[in-house]
Design a protein around this motif. Sequence first.
Motif, mmCIF file in Angstrom:
data_model
loop_
_atom_site.group_PDB
_atom_site.id
_atom_site.type_symbol
_atom_site.label_atom_id
_atom_site.label_comp_id
_atom_site.label_asym_id
_atom_site.label_seq_id
_atom_site.Cartn_x
_atom_site.Cartn_y
_atom_site.Cartn_z
ATOM 1 N N PHE A 62 63.834 -22.442 99.731
ATOM 2 C CA PHE A 62 62.939 -22.640 100.860
ATOM 3 C C PHE A 62 63.718 -22.750 102.169
ATOM 4 O O PHE A 62 63.222 -22.381 103.230
ATOM 5 C CB PHE A 62 62.069 -23.875 100.655
ATOM 6 N N LEU A 63 64.960 -23.241 102.086
ATOM 7 C CA LEU A 63 65.805 -23.310 103.275
ATOM 8 C C LEU A 63 66.127 -21.904 103.789
ATOM 9 O O LEU A 63 66.156 -21.675 105.006
ATOM 10 C CB LEU A 63 67.097 -24.071 102.957
ATOM 11 N N MET A 136 58.368 -27.327 89.643
ATOM 12 C CA MET A 136 58.803 -26.438 90.723
ATOM 13 C C MET A 136 59.681 -25.335 90.139
ATOM 14 O O MET A 136 60.890 -25.285 90.343
ATOM 15 C CB MET A 136 59.563 -27.235 91.800
ATOM 16 N N ASN A 137 59.052 -24.446 89.375
ATOM 17 C CA ASN A 137 59.806 -23.355 88.748
ATOM 18 C C ASN A 137 59.938 -22.181 89.714
ATOM 19 O O ASN A 137 59.362 -22.165 90.810
ATOM 20 C CB ASN A 137 59.117 -22.911 87.446
ATOM 21 N N ASN A 138 60.698 -21.165 89.299
ATOM 22 C CA ASN A 138 60.977 -20.012 90.169
ATOM 23 C C ASN A 138 59.713 -19.252 90.560
ATOM 24 O O ASN A 138 59.583 -18.796 91.696
ATOM 25 C CB ASN A 138 61.967 -19.066 89.476
ATOM 26 N N VAL A 139 58.798 -19.127 89.595
ATOM 27 C CA VAL A 139 57.560 -18.394 89.882
ATOM 28 C C VAL A 139 56.751 -19.098 90.961
ATOM 29 O O VAL A 139 56.242 -18.463 91.903
ATOM 30 C CB VAL A 139 56.716 -18.229 88.597
ATOM 31 N N LEU A 140 56.637 -20.423 90.858
ATOM 32 C CA LEU A 140 55.892 -21.188 91.858
ATOM 33 C C LEU A 140 56.573 -21.101 93.220
ATOM 34 O O LEU A 140 55.897 -20.977 94.255
ATOM 35 C CB LEU A 140 55.773 -22.647 91.424
ATOM 36 N N ILE A 142 58.360 -18.651 94.483
ATOM 37 C CA ILE A 142 58.090 -17.336 95.066
ATOM 38 C C ILE A 142 56.644 -17.250 95.548
ATOM 39 O O ILE A 142 56.358 -16.728 96.632
ATOM 40 C CB ILE A 142 58.395 -16.219 94.043
ATOM 41 N N LYS A 143 55.714 -17.781 94.750
ATOM 42 C CA LYS A 143 54.303 -17.766 95.137
ATOM 43 C C LYS A 143 54.067 -18.579 96.418
ATOM 44 O O LYS A 143 53.317 -18.143 97.300
ATOM 45 C CB LYS A 143 53.440 -18.325 94.005
ATOM 46 N N LEU A 144 54.698 -19.749 96.515
ATOM 47 C CA LEU A 144 54.537 -20.584 97.709
ATOM 48 C C LEU A 144 55.117 -19.903 98.945
ATOM 49 O O LEU A 144 54.522 -19.958 100.037
ATOM 50 C CB LEU A 144 55.210 -21.946 97.491
#
Length: 318
Positions: A62-63, A136-140, A142-144
């Motif tokens: 996210f950074l 807070m997995n990788n898929v979530l 990317i979706k966020l």
Amino acid sequence: MQVINQTTVNEFLLLGFQNLYGFKIFFFFVVLVSFLGTICGNLLIIWLVASVCSLQSPMYFFLTQLSFSDLILTATIVPNTLYILWDEGGTMSFSGCIFQYYFFACSEASECFLLSIMAYDRYLAICYPLRYVTLMNNVLCIKLAIASWLSSFSIVLIDTISITQLQFCGSYIIDHFFCDFTPLLELACSDTYFLEIELLILCIPVAVSPLIIIILSYIYIVQAVLRISSNSERGKAFSTCSSHLTVVSIFYGTLIGSYMIPSKGKSLAVSKVVSLLYTVVTPMINPIIYSLRNKDIKDAMRKKILKTMNHFKIGSVS
């Protein structure tokens, strides 16, 4: 029917910072250094997160998105600002002005969303440490990230289309260094009441809701940290949030100072300085804050520097 002879405005004259006198070159140099520092600092963070395995976690993912947002803001505003500073004013076409406003507003909206997502990420990491990897997995992640960018581009597009429907006639002088919402509305000769109401409504999902998420997240974080018995663990938990809190405070502080304080209560010079803070200074200090106050980033930079130096030494010996 009364016919009014009005000339449609096809371009705007941005005055920038007038009457700098002997400070023009110094001011230009400061903005230029800030611009180069912003580009280098944010690209460095993106490169480090992409190349160092220990930094490939949700928080640093996210950074990098925040760095992308800062790069968009900087590329949209600063190059033209430098030109205006050097020439003590500059013209911009109507379409160029609209495009500048659109990408500027998109970067600001995306930063609001991303800062709220980062606060939620810290909330999960501190309040649910054992389930954090699952939640807070990788898929979530990317979706966020995709949701924040799509929401930014879509919501701002509504506002931008509404601006293009305004009639601009008569004066074409903008006493600012970029095409912002308020200066554009001041030049419009058509009614702007409904556009102002629309902007207030759009501010709820873009700025107010993310701020509420940030505040609620940190209320739960503080409650969770205070329940930790060990002082060292408590300090470690707070340290993971300090950089984010600092960035949030600076970002929302300048945003509130620019848009929520009535324009009658501040001069044009003050308004320009505040705008300069969140368009030039904030994108530059964001990577500095995350670098200087983050042990993982500093360790990654140190390892990369040592690796590069060793590579040069081996190359010179061979």
